[in-house]
Design a protein around this motif. Structure first.
Motif, PDB file in Angstrom:
ATOM      1  N   GLU A  48      18.287  -9.281   6.984  1.00 25.78           N
ATOM      2  CA  GLU A  48      18.300  -8.066   7.802  1.00 25.78           C
ATOM      3  C   GLU A  48      18.956  -6.909   7.053  1.00 25.78           C
ATOM      4  O   GLU A  48      18.493  -5.767   7.134  1.00 25.78           O
ATOM      5  CB  GLU A  48      19.018  -8.320   9.124  1.00 25.78           C
ATOM      6  CG  GLU A  48      18.242  -9.231  10.052  1.00 25.78           C
ATOM      7  CD  GLU A  48      18.985  -9.564  11.336  1.00 25.78           C
ATOM      8  OE1 GLU A  48      20.027  -8.934  11.624  1.00 25.78           O
ATOM      9  OE2 GLU A  48      18.515 -10.459  12.054  1.00 25.78           O
ATOM     10  N   VAL A  52      17.211  -3.385   6.331  1.00 26.62           N
ATOM     11  CA  VAL A  52      17.857  -2.140   6.763  1.00 26.62           C
ATOM     12  C   VAL A  52      18.072  -1.218   5.569  1.00 26.62           C
ATOM     13  O   VAL A  52      17.812  -0.012   5.643  1.00 26.62           O
ATOM     14  CB  VAL A  52      19.198  -2.428   7.488  1.00 26.62           C
ATOM     15  CG1 VAL A  52      20.008  -1.160   7.684  1.00 26.62           C
ATOM     16  CG2 VAL A  52      18.943  -3.106   8.823  1.00 26.62           C
ATOM     17  N   GLU A  55      14.791   0.360   4.492  1.00 25.87           N
ATOM     18  CA  GLU A  55      14.402   1.424   5.431  1.00 25.87           C
ATOM     19  C   GLU A  55      15.281   2.660   5.253  1.00 25.87           C
ATOM     20  O   GLU A  55      14.792   3.792   5.348  1.00 25.87           O
ATOM     21  CB  GLU A  55      14.496   0.911   6.863  1.00 25.87           C
ATOM     22  CG  GLU A  55      13.425  -0.093   7.214  1.00 25.87           C
ATOM     23  CD  GLU A  55      13.614  -0.720   8.594  1.00 25.87           C
ATOM     24  OE1 GLU A  55      14.269  -0.096   9.451  1.00 25.87           O
ATOM     25  OE2 GLU A  55      13.103  -1.834   8.790  1.00 25.87           O
ATOM     26  N   SER A  84      21.679   3.488   9.945  1.00 25.17           N
ATOM     27  CA  SER A  84      20.527   2.586  10.054  1.00 25.17           C
ATOM     28  C   SER A  84      20.983   1.189  10.446  1.00 25.17           C
ATOM     29  O   SER A  84      20.336   0.520  11.260  1.00 25.17           O
ATOM     30  CB  SER A  84      19.759   2.523   8.731  1.00 25.17           C
ATOM     31  OG  SER A  84      19.197   3.772   8.429  1.00 25.17           O
ATOM     32  N   ASP A  87      21.970   1.268  14.095  1.00 26.63           N
ATOM     33  CA  ASP A  87      20.747   1.317  14.917  1.00 26.63           C
ATOM     34  C   ASP A  87      20.105  -0.067  14.991  1.00 26.63           C
ATOM     35  O   ASP A  87      19.635  -0.483  16.048  1.00 26.63           O
ATOM     36  CB  ASP A  87      19.738   2.315  14.343  1.00 26.63           C
ATOM     37  CG  ASP A  87      20.156   3.758  14.535  1.00 26.63           C
ATOM     38  OD1 ASP A  87      21.065   4.023  15.359  1.00 26.63           O
ATOM     39  OD2 ASP A  87      19.590   4.633  13.845  1.00 26.63           O
ATOM     40  N   HIS A  88      20.103  -0.766  13.867  1.00 29.34           N
ATOM     41  CA  HIS A  88      19.538  -2.121  13.837  1.00 29.34           C
ATOM     42  C   HIS A  88      20.304  -3.045  14.790  1.00 29.34           C
ATOM     43  O   HIS A  88      19.699  -3.819  15.533  1.00 29.34           O
ATOM     44  CB  HIS A  88      19.567  -2.673  12.412  1.00 29.34           C
ATOM     45  CG  HIS A  88      19.096  -4.081  12.313  1.00 29.34           C
ATOM     46  ND1 HIS A  88      17.765  -4.417  12.330  1.00 29.34           N
ATOM     47  CD2 HIS A  88      19.781  -5.250  12.242  1.00 29.34           C
ATOM     48  CE1 HIS A  88      17.646  -5.733  12.257  1.00 29.34           C
ATOM     49  NE2 HIS A  88      18.857  -6.262  12.204  1.00 29.34           N
ATOM     50  N   LYS A  90      21.994  -2.183  17.431  1.00 30.72           N
ATOM     51  CA  LYS A  90      21.697  -1.789  18.820  1.00 30.72           C
ATOM     52  C   LYS A  90      20.361  -2.380  19.269  1.00 30.72           C
ATOM     53  O   LYS A  90      20.248  -2.901  20.373  1.00 30.72           O
ATOM     54  CB  LYS A  90      21.669  -0.263  18.946  1.00 30.72           C
ATOM     55  CG  LYS A  90      23.028   0.373  18.863  1.00 30.72           C
ATOM     56  CD  LYS A  90      22.926   1.889  18.883  1.00 30.72           C
ATOM     57  CE  LYS A  90      24.247   2.530  18.549  1.00 30.72           C
ATOM     58  NZ  LYS A  90      24.141   3.975  18.343  1.00 30.72           N
ATOM     59  N   LYS A  91      19.349  -2.297  18.394  1.00 33.49           N
ATOM     60  CA  LYS A  91      18.042  -2.863  18.722  1.00 33.49           C
ATOM     61  C   LYS A  91      18.126  -4.375  18.892  1.00 33.49           C
ATOM     62  O   LYS A  91      17.539  -4.947  19.799  1.00 33.49           O
ATOM     63  CB  LYS A  91      17.019  -2.533  17.631  1.00 33.49           C
ATOM     64  CG  LYS A  91      16.592  -1.091  17.601  1.00 33.49           C
ATOM     65  CD  LYS A  91      15.657  -0.837  16.445  1.00 33.49           C
ATOM     66  CE  LYS A  91      15.427   0.638  16.252  1.00 33.49           C
ATOM     67  NZ  LYS A  91      14.699   0.930  15.004  1.00 33.49           N
ATOM     68  N   LYS A  92      18.871  -5.000  18.003  1.00 32.13           N
ATOM     69  CA  LYS A  92      19.026  -6.454  18.047  1.00 32.13           C
ATOM     70  C   LYS A  92      19.717  -6.883  19.338  1.00 32.13           C
ATOM     71  O   LYS A  92      19.305  -7.848  19.972  1.00 32.13           O
ATOM     72  CB  LYS A  92      19.820  -6.914  16.823  1.00 32.13           C
ATOM     73  CG  LYS A  92      19.911  -8.399  16.647  1.00 32.13           C
ATOM     74  CD  LYS A  92      20.633  -8.702  15.348  1.00 32.13           C
ATOM     75  CE  LYS A  92      20.908 -10.185  15.233  1.00 32.13           C
ATOM     76  NZ  LYS A  92      21.624 -10.494  14.002  1.00 32.13           N
ATOM     77  N   ARG A  93      20.761  -6.151  19.724  1.00 33.07           N
ATOM     78  CA  ARG A  93      21.472  -6.471  20.963  1.00 33.07           C
ATOM     79  C   ARG A  93      20.559  -6.334  22.173  1.00 33.07           C
ATOM     80  O   ARG A  93      20.657  -7.117  23.109  1.00 33.07           O
ATOM     81  CB  ARG A  93      22.677  -5.532  21.152  1.00 33.07           C
ATOM     82  CG  ARG A  93      23.900  -6.009  20.457  1.00 33.07           C
ATOM     83  CD  ARG A  93      25.111  -5.210  20.911  1.00 33.07           C
ATOM     84  NE  ARG A  93      26.054  -5.181  19.823  1.00 33.07           N
ATOM     85  CZ  ARG A  93      26.506  -4.102  19.226  1.00 33.07           C
ATOM     86  NH1 ARG A  93      26.121  -2.915  19.647  1.00 33.07           N
ATOM     87  NH2 ARG A  93      27.340  -4.173  18.236  1.00 33.07           N
ATOM     88  N   ALA A  94      19.709  -5.345  22.142  1.00 34.01           N
ATOM     89  CA  ALA A  94      18.804  -5.129  23.262  1.00 34.01           C
ATOM     90  C   ALA A  94      17.802  -6.275  23.380  1.00 34.01           C
ATOM     91  O   ALA A  94      17.333  -6.589  24.466  1.00 34.01           O
ATOM     92  CB  ALA A  94      18.069  -3.807  23.095  1.00 34.01           C
ATOM     93  N   GLN A  95      17.491  -6.931  22.273  1.00 31.72           N
ATOM     94  CA  GLN A  95      16.493  -8.003  22.269  1.00 31.72           C
ATOM     95  C   GLN A  95      17.084  -9.388  22.507  1.00 31.72           C
ATOM     96  O   GLN A  95      16.387 -10.290  22.941  1.00 31.72           O
ATOM     97  CB  GLN A  95      15.757  -8.008  20.920  1.00 31.72           C
ATOM     98  CG  GLN A  95      14.931  -6.770  20.683  1.00 31.72           C
ATOM     99  CD  GLN A  95      14.413  -6.710  19.254  1.00 31.72           C
ATOM    100  OE1 GLN A  95      14.803  -7.480  18.403  1.00 31.72           O
ATOM    101  NE2 GLN A  95      13.525  -5.761  19.001  1.00 31.72           N
TER     102      GLN A  95
END
Length: 184
Positions: A48, A52, A55, A84, A87-88, A90-95
């Motif tokens: 990851e 990251v 990106e 970045s 942000d990664h 945050k996205k991971k936590r949401a999933q």
């Protein structure tokens, strides 16, 4: 008028602004190791962190015209990598559904009690919850102060200080369990 930072790689930066791919690759080679390390300390996963970082470099090359030279190129790029990485997370936590804390438990190893092992300290840091690990890494390793951390994470200064304090305490607790005692 703001003072311009003298970059030792200014010619490469200028060529990158023009879209020169060879210059982009050279700049990438100069910074990828350190930027990977920054990302890894935040996202806590090799693959990851690599994604990251890649990106972040793409973002940097696309936004090269926004680099004004007020800070070093490395500092500007590092901010992109940090953002970045966050942000990664945050996205991971949401999933993800909350995982059992036993998954993060440190494995038992045969070693002399009280022996300071950098790898064990790093492992203990990686086992901290995301919020603790992020603030601890940003403060201790990346050198940001609590005002900067609060801006980056979108939290209050006192929340940053509290997270840092709790992270240090949790890290001490983990190291104490492993019979690794740090001074301070």
């Amino acid at each position: 008028m703001e003072k311009q930072y003298q970059n030792i790689h200014q010619k490469l930066i200028d060529l990158c602004r023009e879209g020169n791919q060879k210059a982009q690759f050279q700049l990438y080679k100069l910074y990828y190791r350190s930027m990977y390390s920054v990302s890894l300390r935040i996202v806590n996963d090799d693959a990851e962190a690599e994604d990251v970082m890649q990106e972040a470099f793409l973002k940097a090359f696309k936004k090269m015209d926004t680099y004004k030279g007020e800070v070093s190129f490395g500092a500007w790029l590092k901010k992109i990598v940090v953002n970045s990485s966050l942000d990664h997370l945050k996205k991971k936590r949401a999933q993800l559904v909350e995982m059992d804390e036993s998954v993060n438990a440190l494995p038992e190893e045969n070693e002399a009690p009280g022996e300071v092992d950098v790898a064990q300290i790093q492992k203990a840091i990686r086992s901290l919850p995301d919020g603790y690990r992020t603030v601890l890494s940003l403060y201790l390793i990346e050198g940001y102060d609590h005002d900067e951390i609060s801006q980056i994470l979108g939290v209050s200064n006192s929340a940053s200080r509290t997270q840092y304090s709790r992270a240090k305490n949790k890290l001490r607790e983990l190291l104490k369990e492993k019979k690794i005692f740090l001074y301070n």
